[in-house]
Motif scaffolding. Sequence first.
Motif, PDB file in Angstrom:
ATOM      1  N   SER A   1      71.986  48.731 -37.247  1.00 12.69           N
ATOM      2  CA  SER A   1      70.840  47.941 -36.779  1.00 12.69           C
ATOM      3  C   SER A   1      70.829  47.738 -35.270  1.00 12.69           C
ATOM      4  CB  SER A   1      70.824  46.582 -37.485  1.00 12.69           C
ATOM      5  OG  SER A   1      70.636  46.747 -38.879  1.00 12.69           O
ATOM      6  N   SER A   2      71.779  48.320 -34.568  1.00  9.71           N
ATOM      7  CA  SER A   2      71.766  48.258 -33.106  1.00  9.71           C
ATOM      8  C   SER A   2      70.802  49.304 -32.549  1.00  9.71           C
ATOM      9  CB  SER A   2      73.174  48.477 -32.544  1.00  9.71           C
ATOM     10  OG  SER A   2      74.022  47.392 -32.868  1.00  9.71           O
ATOM     11  N   ASP A   3      70.405  49.118 -31.302  1.00  6.67           N
ATOM     12  CA  ASP A   3      69.465  50.054 -30.681  1.00  6.67           C
ATOM     13  C   ASP A   3      70.064  51.449 -30.564  1.00  6.67           C
ATOM     14  OD1 ASP A   3      67.469  48.205 -30.465  1.00  6.67           O
ATOM     15  OD2 ASP A   3      67.752  47.816 -28.313  1.00  6.67           O
ATOM     16  N   LYS A   4      69.170  52.437 -30.503  1.00  8.09           N
ATOM     17  CA  LYS A   4      69.561  53.842 -30.441  1.00  8.09           C
ATOM     18  C   LYS A   4      68.875  54.522 -29.260  1.00  8.09           C
ATOM     19  CE  LYS A   4      70.164  53.911 -35.450  1.00  8.09           C
ATOM     20  NZ  LYS A   4      70.095  52.430 -35.526  1.00  8.09           N
TER      21      LYS A   4
ATOM     22  N   LYS B   1      77.595  35.806 -41.192  1.00  8.38           N
ATOM     23  CA  LYS B   1      76.180  35.843 -40.838  1.00  8.38           C
ATOM     24  C   LYS B   1      75.917  36.964 -39.832  1.00  8.38           C
ATOM     25  CE  LYS B   1      76.688  32.424 -37.108  1.00  8.38           C
ATOM     26  NZ  LYS B   1      76.220  31.123 -36.583  1.00  8.38           N
ATOM     27  N   ASN B   2      74.662  37.380 -39.758  1.00  5.43           N
ATOM     28  CA  ASN B   2      74.253  38.402 -38.801  1.00  5.43           C
ATOM     29  C   ASN B   2      74.002  37.788 -37.443  1.00  5.43           C
ATOM     30  OD1 ASN B   2      73.933  40.950 -40.415  1.00  5.43           O
ATOM     31  ND2 ASN B   2      72.571  39.621 -41.604  1.00  5.43           N
TER      32      ASN B   2
ATOM     33  N   HIS C   1      73.806  44.645 -32.794  1.00  2.28           N
ATOM     34  CA  HIS C   1      73.938  43.867 -34.027  1.00  2.28           C
ATOM     35  C   HIS C   1      75.413  43.684 -34.364  1.00  2.28           C
ATOM     36  CE1 HIS C   1      74.459  43.923 -38.562  1.00  2.28           C
ATOM     37  NE2 HIS C   1      73.880  42.762 -38.342  1.00  2.28           N
ATOM     38  N   TYR C   2      75.757  42.509 -34.851  1.00  2.00           N
ATOM     39  CA  TYR C   2      77.125  42.241 -35.285  1.00  2.00           C
ATOM     40  C   TYR C   2      77.095  41.283 -36.465  1.00  2.00           C
ATOM     41  CZ  TYR C   2      76.397  38.026 -32.458  1.00  2.00           C
ATOM     42  OH  TYR C   2      75.887  36.863 -31.936  1.00  2.00           O
ATOM     43  N   VAL C   3      78.191  41.228 -37.190  1.00  2.00           N
ATOM     44  CA  VAL C   3      78.353  40.290 -38.293  1.00  2.00           C
ATOM     45  C   VAL C   3      79.579  39.441 -37.972  1.00  2.00           C
ATOM     46  CG1 VAL C   3      78.818  40.030 -40.761  1.00  2.00           C
ATOM     47  CG2 VAL C   3      77.298  41.849 -39.959  1.00  2.00           C
ATOM     48  N   GLU C   4      79.453  38.122 -38.082  1.00  2.00           N
ATOM     49  CA  GLU C   4      80.564  37.244 -37.707  1.00  2.00           C
ATOM     50  C   GLU C   4      80.862  36.208 -38.785  1.00  2.00           C
ATOM     51  OE1 GLU C   4      80.059  33.987 -34.922  1.00  2.00           O
ATOM     52  OE2 GLU C   4      77.947  34.554 -34.647  1.00  2.00           O
TER      53      GLU C   4
ATOM     54  N   VAL D   1      86.083  36.508 -36.864  1.00  2.00           N
ATOM     55  CA  VAL D   1      85.894  37.946 -36.984  1.00  2.00           C
ATOM     56  C   VAL D   1      84.486  38.345 -36.545  1.00  2.00           C
ATOM     57  CG1 VAL D   1      85.817  39.892 -38.595  1.00  2.00           C
ATOM     58  CG2 VAL D   1      87.567  38.107 -38.857  1.00  2.00           C
ATOM     59  N   TYR D   2      84.419  39.363 -35.709  1.00  3.61           N
ATOM     60  CA  TYR D   2      83.153  39.975 -35.307  1.00  3.61           C
ATOM     61  C   TYR D   2      83.222  41.462 -35.628  1.00  3.61           C
ATOM     62  CZ  TYR D   2      82.308  35.775 -32.441  1.00  3.61           C
ATOM     63  OH  TYR D   2      82.132  34.491 -32.012  1.00  3.61           O
ATOM     64  N   VAL D   3      82.320  41.931 -36.478  1.00  3.88           N
ATOM     65  CA  VAL D   3      82.227  43.370 -36.740  1.00  3.88           C
ATOM     66  C   VAL D   3      80.995  43.873 -36.000  1.00  3.88           C
ATOM     67  CG1 VAL D   3      82.206  45.188 -38.465  1.00  3.88           C
ATOM     68  CG2 VAL D   3      83.230  42.975 -39.008  1.00  3.88           C
ATOM     69  N   VAL D   4      81.212  44.754 -35.042  1.00  6.26           N
ATOM     70  CA  VAL D   4      80.152  45.148 -34.109  1.00  6.26           C
ATOM     71  C   VAL D   4      79.634  46.554 -34.419  1.00  6.26           C
ATOM     72  CG1 VAL D   4      79.561  45.503 -31.684  1.00  6.26           C
ATOM     73  CG2 VAL D   4      81.203  43.714 -32.326  1.00  6.26           C
ATOM     74  N   GLU D   5      78.328  46.660 -34.577  1.00 10.84           N
ATOM     75  CA  GLU D   5      77.683  47.970 -34.635  1.00 10.84           C
ATOM     76  C   GLU D   5      77.277  48.328 -33.200  1.00 10.84           C
ATOM     77  OE1 GLU D   5      75.867  48.428 -39.050  1.00 10.84           O
ATOM     78  OE2 GLU D   5      74.551  47.390 -37.617  1.00 10.84           O
ATOM     79  N   TYR D   6      78.051  49.189 -32.593  1.00 13.11           N
ATOM     80  CA  TYR D   6      77.835  49.526 -31.185  1.00 13.11           C
ATOM     81  C   TYR D   6      76.600  50.424 -31.025  1.00 13.11           C
ATOM     82  CZ  TYR D   6      81.052  52.891 -33.322  1.00 13.11           C
ATOM     83  OH  TYR D   6      81.664  53.763 -34.202  1.00 13.11           O
ATOM     84  N   ARG D   7      76.310  50.744 -29.798  1.00  7.19           N
ATOM     85  CA  ARG D   7      75.152  51.572 -29.423  1.00  7.19           C
ATOM     86  C   ARG D   7      75.018  52.792 -30.347  1.00  7.19           C
ATOM     87  NH1 ARG D   7      72.959  53.045 -23.781  1.00  7.19           N
ATOM     88  NH2 ARG D   7      74.038  51.117 -23.206  1.00  7.19           N
TER      89      ARG D   7
END
Length: 369
Positions: A142-145, A84-85, A96-99, A132-138
């Motif tokens: 979908s994480s902030d920019k 899930k997101n 944003h991350y998916v776990e 498991v956590y897949v992280v979209e970092y800075r």
Amino acid sequence: MPKRKSRVFKLMALTMIIALFLSACAGNNNRQIKNETVPDSQSLPVSDLEYTKVSYSQSSIDESEVDKKAYSDKELVKKLPGFKNGYKKVNGITIHYVEGGKGEPLFLLPGWPQTWYAYHKIMPELAKKYHVYVVEYRGMGSSDKPESGYDKKTMASDVYALVKELGYKKVNMVGHDIGAQVAYAYAANYPQATTKLAMLDVPHPFEGFLGIPLLAPPGVYDTSIKDHAVYPWWFALNSVPGLPEKLLAGKQMSIYQDWLFDYLAYDKPPMTKEDKGIYYAAYSSAEAIRASNGWYKTFRQDIEDLKTYPKLSVPVLGIGGFDSTLHTLDLFLHQYATDVKTVKLDKAGHWIAEQSPQETINLFKEFFQ
């Protein structure tokens, strides 16, 4: 007038010295890791001066043709049952991350020019043993920019804040490409919050990066040699302020990505047309290009920050997919960590988790047990 001539001659001499130094870097074929301080390219024959012509796939598309709804996180996560997101506000930005899964926490950080989906082939199997956590970092997906904060120390602080927000004191950390740089910075700054670290194909920026020659060494574009040397010319382009987002927004960025997917693959790229479409959609806007380029613009700051870190004492696994990239990663890790194991995955190329998913899973299970 004589003083002016003297200055001119000195400048010419300095220019010649720099040119000779870069030439020496380009031709460096020394393979002994212990005595090197700069990553080399690979021993290449003189005949390689005539580069092999390679035709790269052109499946790029216009930004207007990208079905961003189909490639949304909401739709993509449906392809991975049990995942899930998630979104958390940390350090003033939304991450944003998916776990998915149960067990000890395992954080996966993707690389450029991809998103969390780069790990989709290995996530289900890992979730049988780990949370498991897949992280979209800075700056990613979908994480902030934001406009700033793309040095790896700051990005690592985002990840650490996320780890705490999720209720963990200590986690296993994995990173690929830029994600590997953030993962190393995390372990270096928060060793008390790191159980083990795995780095895929790329080291944290270090002084060896300063020795990358301006002009490409011979043979590095000959992809008929499947385990070819890698020349990261994009480090320079991605560091130019304001230009890439103007040049590449829309279709041009997907052409750029296609070239990279081909060049950094072993033989054929492991991505499907749909996989590529996901990555096109994530990087097609000027904002996404600007933010992801921030990861490269800070390399010199990252190198300076590295000088302030103690050597890592946590166990570290380095995985390389090319001889040349493994060589550089091995060189870095033996200089900046004390408990190191490095492994070459044959026929994996740069896109390790996609080109060699089962081998990657096996290595992770063995290392993180």
